[in-house]
Design an enzyme around this catalytic site. Structure first.
Site, PDB file in Angstrom:
ATOM      1  N   PRO A 297       0.818  -1.216   0.000  1.00  0.00           N
ATOM      2  CG  PRO A 297       0.093  -0.919   2.210  1.00  0.00           C
ATOM      3  CD  PRO A 297       0.832  -1.890   1.310  1.00  0.00           C
ATOM      4  N   GLY A 298       0.413   2.255  -0.748  1.00  0.00           N
ATOM      5  CA  GLY A 298       1.074   3.559  -0.721  1.00  0.00           C
ATOM      6  C   GLY A 298       0.061   4.600  -0.281  1.00  0.00           C
ATOM      7  NE  ARG A 299      -4.361   6.566  -4.493  1.00  0.00           N
ATOM      8  CZ  ARG A 299      -4.006   7.471  -5.404  1.00  0.00           C
ATOM      9  NH1 ARG A 299      -4.193   8.745  -5.145  1.00  0.00           N
ATOM     10  NH2 ARG A 299      -3.500   7.105  -6.553  1.00  0.00           N
ATOM     11  CB  CYS A 365       3.016  30.023 -17.856  1.00  0.00           C
ATOM     12  SG  CYS A 365       3.722  31.345 -16.894  1.00  0.00           S
ATOM     13  CD  GLU A 366       1.962  24.381 -19.068  1.00  0.00           C
ATOM     14  OE1 GLU A 366       1.081  23.977 -19.848  1.00  0.00           O
ATOM     15  OE2 GLU A 366       3.152  24.515 -19.395  1.00  0.00           O
ATOM     16  CE1 TYR A 393       2.048   7.404  -5.986  1.00  0.00           C
ATOM     17  CE2 TYR A 393      -0.051   7.248  -4.836  1.00  0.00           C
ATOM     18  CZ  TYR A 393       1.068   6.654  -5.371  1.00  0.00           C
ATOM     19  OH  TYR A 393       1.218   5.288  -5.268  1.00  0.00           O
TER      20      TYR A 393
END
Ligand SMILES: *Cc1c(COP(=O)(O)O)cnc(C)c1O
Length: 435
Positions: A297-299, A365-366, A393
């Site tokens: 598991p990560g999240r 700037c996106e 993340y």
């Protein structure tokens, strides 16, 4: 229980009731109108460390880890935290001390793990391991390579032979099950680049079996991320058990089964299954199988143990849209831009002023540089906003785009706080460059 802190308005705008959200997430609490995170005032955090700032709750992290070890207590198991979700050394150290192993996807992640513990409980996933990566991992004596291609078996065998070592391996099977998640984070369907297809698996095991410097120890899969129900895990387990039976018939005996990570979390009003529910569904089959269980598991360990604090710098109402321009951006937190994920944005201080609909955006700037669109908030310049669910993340995907120093990171724990990574300085940004 289908409680939700959220309401949608006619124009599609999203209102998140901050108090209801805080009540739904562990270790969040408004006291006299100010948001506290694991006993520390968000106002204090901003005063001391500035914004943008990542803060993680050690208590929440450990509680999340404990929920896994409790849920699978009935069988021999090892939880290997997926380092890529958040690779700060203080996070790794906290989990290592609690007994966690690590799932890594690069040499760099292994090097990080080695800063805080040894490699005994490390499993190494990843689609493109080089001979150099493999040599490094063998020297560190990791527990096992999760092999994703037949040619990788040859490379590992060759490097191990050269180093007079036997490499422990598992094959990552692509079980071709639908994880029902965003296509960018779905990894277990047959058109994904990950793993060895179910059809080729037996031949790959037979091949590995005949290579002199390999020892087959396991089988693994990882079907995707932010899975909200148990079906994907359950289907994947069935597919793996079918393979294990075939392998047993062919005289290949395994020691462990690794079902990967992927359990989802509540960002706003999702209702993911709990670890306990996953365990309830899987345990009868796992007990019968009798193999040691690995999970990656990560999240689900770190997402809701972390927040990103940001300050509103400019309010820009226009004829069509109101923009709240904040000091965090897609460079610090790319999830909304990359996966169109919706993350909760709540005020550090409750306000009774009239609310408006805002796009909360950064200064990059996106046009994909947004943290939240159409959010009903009452805002003033200088206000602090708290983005929850930012522990996974978040920082690990942060970059320096637009030459922005990466934020600092702070560990909070039961009313205390300490810096675990300094804010990058301007001259850090070009220190490796040569004119
Ligand atoms: C990313 C990843 C994980 C962790 O996934 P989460 O959704 O964060 O739990 C586990 N195993 C592998 C192989 C991965 O690539």
């Amino acid at each position: 229980m289908t409680f939700s802190p959220v309401s949608h308005h006619q124009d599609g705008a999203l209102y998140i009731n901050p108090q209801a959200l805080a009540n739904a997430l562990p270790y969040f609490e408004y006291i006299n109108g100010t948001l506290y995170f694991d006993g520390v005032s968000t106002h204090t955090l901003k005063e001391i460390y500035g914004t943008p700032l990542y803060a993680y709750s050690q208590r929440a992290l450990l509680a999340n880890y404990q929920s896994y070890t409790d849920a699978f207590d009935a069988i021999d198991h090892q939880i290997c935290y997926a380092v890529k979700a958040n690779s700060n050394l203080a996070i790794l150290k906290t989990l290592a001390k609690a007994g966690a192993g690590f799932d890594i996807v690069s040499k760099g992640e292994l090097a990080r793990v080695l800063q805080v513990t040894d490699a005994k409980k490390v499993v190494y996933s990843g689609v493109g391991k080089t001979a150099d990566d493999i040599e490094y991992a063998l020297k560190a004596d990791i527990h096992c390579f999760n092999v994703e291609a037949i040619s990788e078996l040859d490379t590992i065998n060759e490097v191990a032979g050269r180093q007079n070592q036997i490499a422990r391996i598992s094959l990552r099977i692509n079980p071709d099950v639908d994880a029902k998640t965003h296509p960018y984070i779905s990894t277990g369907m047959k058109d994904n680049k990950f793993g060895i297809s179910h059809e080729q698996a037996v031949a790959a095991y037979m091949y590995a079996h005949n290579l002199p410097n390999l020892k087959i120890v396991g089988i693994d899969c990882h079907i995707g991320s932010q899975l909200l129900d148990t079906d994907g895990f359950s289907d994947a387990l069935d597919k793996l058990i079918e393979l294990i039976d075939t392998l047993t018939d062919k005289g290949i005996k395994l020691q462990h089964i690794d079902l990967g990570g992927g359990l989802g979390v509540r960002y706003i009003d999702e209702n993911p299954v709990s670890v306990n529910q996953v365990a309830t569904v899987l345990l009868p089959r796992l007990k019968q199988l009798g193999l040691k269980l690995y999970l990656e598991p990560g999240r689900s360990l770190v997402a809701n143990a972390g927040v990103l604090l940001t300050t509103v710098d400019v309010l820009k109402p226009t004829e069509f849209k109101n923009f709240a321009i904040v000091d965090a951006s897609m460079s610090e937190l790319i999830r909304p831009a990359l996966y169109e994920s919706q993350m909760a944005i709540i005020p550090a201080k409750l306000s009774r002023d009239t609310a408006k609909t805002w796009d909360v955006v950064g200064t990059v700037c996106e046009s994909s540089d947004f943290l939240g669109k159409d959010r009903i908030l009452s805002l003033q310049v200088g206000d602090t906003l708290v983005i929850t669910g930012a522990g996974a993340y978040g920082f690990s995907m942060a970059c320096n785009y637009n030459t922005r120093p990466r934020p600092c990171e702070v560990m909070v724990n039961h009313g205390t706080h300490r810096l675990i990574r300094k804010r990058e300085a301007l001259d850090d940004l070009w220190k490796d460059e040569l004119i």
